[in-house]
Design a protein around this motif. Structure first.
Motif, PDB file in Angstrom:
ATOM      1  N   THR A 147       0.829  -1.207   0.000  1.00 21.58           N
ATOM      2  CA  THR A 147       0.000   0.000   0.000  1.00 21.58           C
ATOM      3  C   THR A 147       0.859   1.252   0.000  1.00 21.58           C
ATOM      4  O   THR A 147       0.570   2.228  -0.703  1.00 21.58           O
ATOM      5  CB  THR A 147      -0.927   0.003   1.237  1.00 21.58           C
ATOM      6  OG1 THR A 147      -1.793  -1.129   1.173  1.00 21.58           O
ATOM      7  CG2 THR A 147      -1.761   1.266   1.292  1.00 21.58           C
ATOM      8  N   LYS A 187       2.625   1.842  -3.402  1.00 22.64           N
ATOM      9  CA  LYS A 187       1.692   2.308  -4.431  1.00 22.64           C
ATOM     10  C   LYS A 187       1.743   3.823  -4.592  1.00 22.64           C
ATOM     11  O   LYS A 187       1.518   4.362  -5.690  1.00 22.64           O
ATOM     12  CB  LYS A 187       0.272   1.866  -4.070  1.00 22.64           C
ATOM     13  CG  LYS A 187      -0.798   2.319  -5.046  1.00 22.64           C
ATOM     14  CD  LYS A 187      -2.176   1.898  -4.571  1.00 22.64           C
ATOM     15  CE  LYS A 187      -3.269   2.447  -5.504  1.00 22.64           C
ATOM     16  NZ  LYS A 187      -4.625   2.067  -5.033  1.00 22.64           N
ATOM     17  N   HIS A 188       2.077   4.545  -3.519  1.00 20.24           N
ATOM     18  CA  HIS A 188       2.041   6.008  -3.535  1.00 20.24           C
ATOM     19  C   HIS A 188       3.426   6.640  -3.696  1.00 20.24           C
ATOM     20  O   HIS A 188       3.561   7.860  -3.605  1.00 20.24           O
ATOM     21  CB  HIS A 188       1.394   6.522  -2.243  1.00 20.24           C
ATOM     22  CG  HIS A 188      -0.045   6.110  -2.079  1.00 20.24           C
ATOM     23  ND1 HIS A 188      -0.410   4.946  -1.433  1.00 20.24           N
ATOM     24  CD2 HIS A 188      -1.190   6.700  -2.498  1.00 20.24           C
ATOM     25  CE1 HIS A 188      -1.726   4.841  -1.439  1.00 20.24           C
ATOM     26  NE2 HIS A 188      -2.225   5.877  -2.079  1.00 20.24           N
ATOM     27  N   LYS A 237      10.449   4.166  -4.315  1.00 21.85           N
ATOM     28  CA  LYS A 237       9.951   2.791  -4.256  1.00 21.85           C
ATOM     29  C   LYS A 237      11.123   1.805  -4.237  1.00 21.85           C
ATOM     30  O   LYS A 237      11.145   0.867  -3.424  1.00 21.85           O
ATOM     31  CB  LYS A 237       9.055   2.513  -5.467  1.00 21.85           C
ATOM     32  CG  LYS A 237       8.362   1.165  -5.443  1.00 21.85           C
ATOM     33  CD  LYS A 237       7.500   0.979  -6.685  1.00 21.85           C
ATOM     34  CE  LYS A 237       6.369   1.982  -6.735  1.00 21.85           C
ATOM     35  NZ  LYS A 237       5.454   1.739  -7.875  1.00 21.85           N
ATOM     36  N   ASN A 269       2.847   8.126   5.155  1.00 22.16           N
ATOM     37  CA  ASN A 269       2.561   6.703   5.000  1.00 22.16           C
ATOM     38  C   ASN A 269       1.415   6.245   5.901  1.00 22.16           C
ATOM     39  O   ASN A 269       0.617   5.394   5.510  1.00 22.16           O
ATOM     40  CB  ASN A 269       3.818   5.877   5.291  1.00 22.16           C
ATOM     41  CG  ASN A 269       4.841   5.971   4.167  1.00 22.16           C
ATOM     42  OD1 ASN A 269       4.492   6.195   3.013  1.00 22.16           O
ATOM     43  ND2 ASN A 269       6.108   5.803   4.505  1.00 22.16           N
ATOM     44  N   ASN A 275      -1.774   7.362   4.232  1.00 24.59           N
ATOM     45  CA  ASN A 275      -2.102   6.437   3.133  1.00 24.59           C
ATOM     46  C   ASN A 275      -2.664   5.127   3.664  1.00 24.59           C
ATOM     47  O   ASN A 275      -3.586   4.546   3.069  1.00 24.59           O
ATOM     48  CB  ASN A 275      -0.855   6.175   2.282  1.00 24.59           C
ATOM     49  CG  ASN A 275      -0.450   7.365   1.429  1.00 24.59           C
ATOM     50  OD1 ASN A 275      -1.297   8.177   1.063  1.00 24.59           O
ATOM     51  ND2 ASN A 275       0.826   7.470   1.130  1.00 24.59           N
ATOM     52  N   SER A 291      -6.393   3.712   2.911  1.00 20.90           N
ATOM     53  CA  SER A 291      -6.558   2.389   2.296  1.00 20.90           C
ATOM     54  C   SER A 291      -7.500   1.514   3.124  1.00 20.90           C
ATOM     55  O   SER A 291      -8.339   0.793   2.577  1.00 20.90           O
ATOM     56  CB  SER A 291      -5.202   1.701   2.147  1.00 20.90           C
ATOM     57  OG  SER A 291      -4.382   2.408   1.229  1.00 20.90           O
TER      58      SER A 291
END
Length: 327
Positions: free
Chosen positions: A242, A245-246, A252, A281, A284, A288
């Motif tokens: 998750t 993904k951002h 990454k 984070n 996020n 999610s």
């Protein structure tokens, strides 16, 4: 709901134990020539003490909202509990994390006991229920498919731990098969008047609840319990996927490299945990979790259930639980 009564809950759990015990005695006609079967199943229960509570607190509230009479669903809870216990023990066997009490048995004995509790025992329990043959067939098919999904999900989870990338869709697929709440609720729905479309929506509801709870559990283990088993084992968790993904490609790549090396270096682990719990984070993560719960609510809204029953289901499975043990 009456489930808030601790006394009632214990009474129901005691009845479930009797149902399971009687089924095991019937099964022993075939299997009891091996004196290890009873010892293994008892040690399974000791190792996973929370399983009877897990099955009860998912299936009983759902069924009570729909039908009211808990006694009708107790054999179903017993069957799901045995199946879930089997899958947990099989998972311990495949990833070499069996309890010391179980390690004294051979691999063949463990495997046969897992199969017996996961397949034969639930079938024995359901076959003795006072429901129609069609309902029995639907429930047994659901439990059988659920067990196969659990086993295949466990297998693919091990495969993912050796993969280089964090593929969110693949991780979601594996978790959806490893979380039992979807088939828990679907099996209970076979004892109601719900139509096939409603049952499909119920299954999706359980799937999204399972994803939300798995994501919450990833965070809880990392930061509340401070357990780093997933990092040490290289598990591709939903929480990490998750976050990735951002991130842009550079960040990454950096996070994946840190994750892969953290088990070998304490300084890298400390830095990684700090990054994983950064404000962005965590936001996020919350978004999610909320998204999965919103999808679950949307699935319930698509059913033909009365609005008050939809509200009660969402209140129990979503409103009363969402992020409660984390913050």
């Amino acid at each position: 709901m009456n489930l808030n009564s601790i006394r009632l809950k214990q009474q129901m759990l005691d009845k479930i134990k009797i149902i399971t015990s009687n089924a095991e005695k019937n099964l022993s006609v075939v299997d009891y020539q091996y004196n290890w079967f009873d010892s293994i199943t008892e040690n399974m229960r000791i190792t996973h003490k929370n399983i009877e509570d897990y099955a009860y607190t998912r299936i009983a509230p759902f069924y009570e909202i729909l039908n009211g009479d808990l006694d009708n669903v107790l054999p179903l809870i017993a069957a799901n509990e045995s199946l879930w216990l089997s899958a947990h023990s099989f998972d311990d066997f495949t990833d070499n994390s069996l309890s010391k009490a179980l390690q004294k048995f051979t691999s063949a004995e463990i495997m046969m006991s897992c199969v017996a509790k996961g397949v034969l025992l639930p079938i024995s329990i359901i076959s003795n229920m006072k429901i129609s043959n069609e309902e029995k067939t639907n429930v047994i098919n659901t439990l059988t498919n659920g067990l196969m999904n659990l086993f295949s999900g466990q297998r693919d989870d091990l495969k993912l731990s050796h993969a280089e990338s964090f593929d969110l869709k693949k991780i979601e697929n594996v978790i959806s098969r490893r979380q039992p709440i979807n088939f828990f609720l679907l099996s209970a729905s076979h004892l109601t008047s719900l139509n096939i479309d409603d049952k499909n929506h119920i299954y999706k509801f359980g799937e999204y609840i399972g994803l939300a709870q798995s994501l919450e559990n990833d965070y809880y283990e990392l930061f509340n319990l401070k357990r780093y088993d997933d990092i040490i084992n290289g598990t591709k968790t939903l929480y990490i996927a998750t976050i990735l993904k951002h991130l842009n490609n550079e960040n990454k790549h950096s996070l994946i490299e840190s994750y892969n090396n953290a088990k070998q270096n304490k300084n890298i682990l400390t830095k990684l945990l700090k990054e994983l719990r950064s404000y962005g984070n965590v936001i996020n993560f919350i978004n999610s979790v909320n998204r999965y719960y919103d999808l679950a609510k949307s699935s319930i809204d698509k059913t033909s259930l009365a609005n008050n029953k939809k509200d009660m289901i969402c209140k129990y499975f979503i409103d009363n639980k969402k992020l409660k043990r984390i913050f």
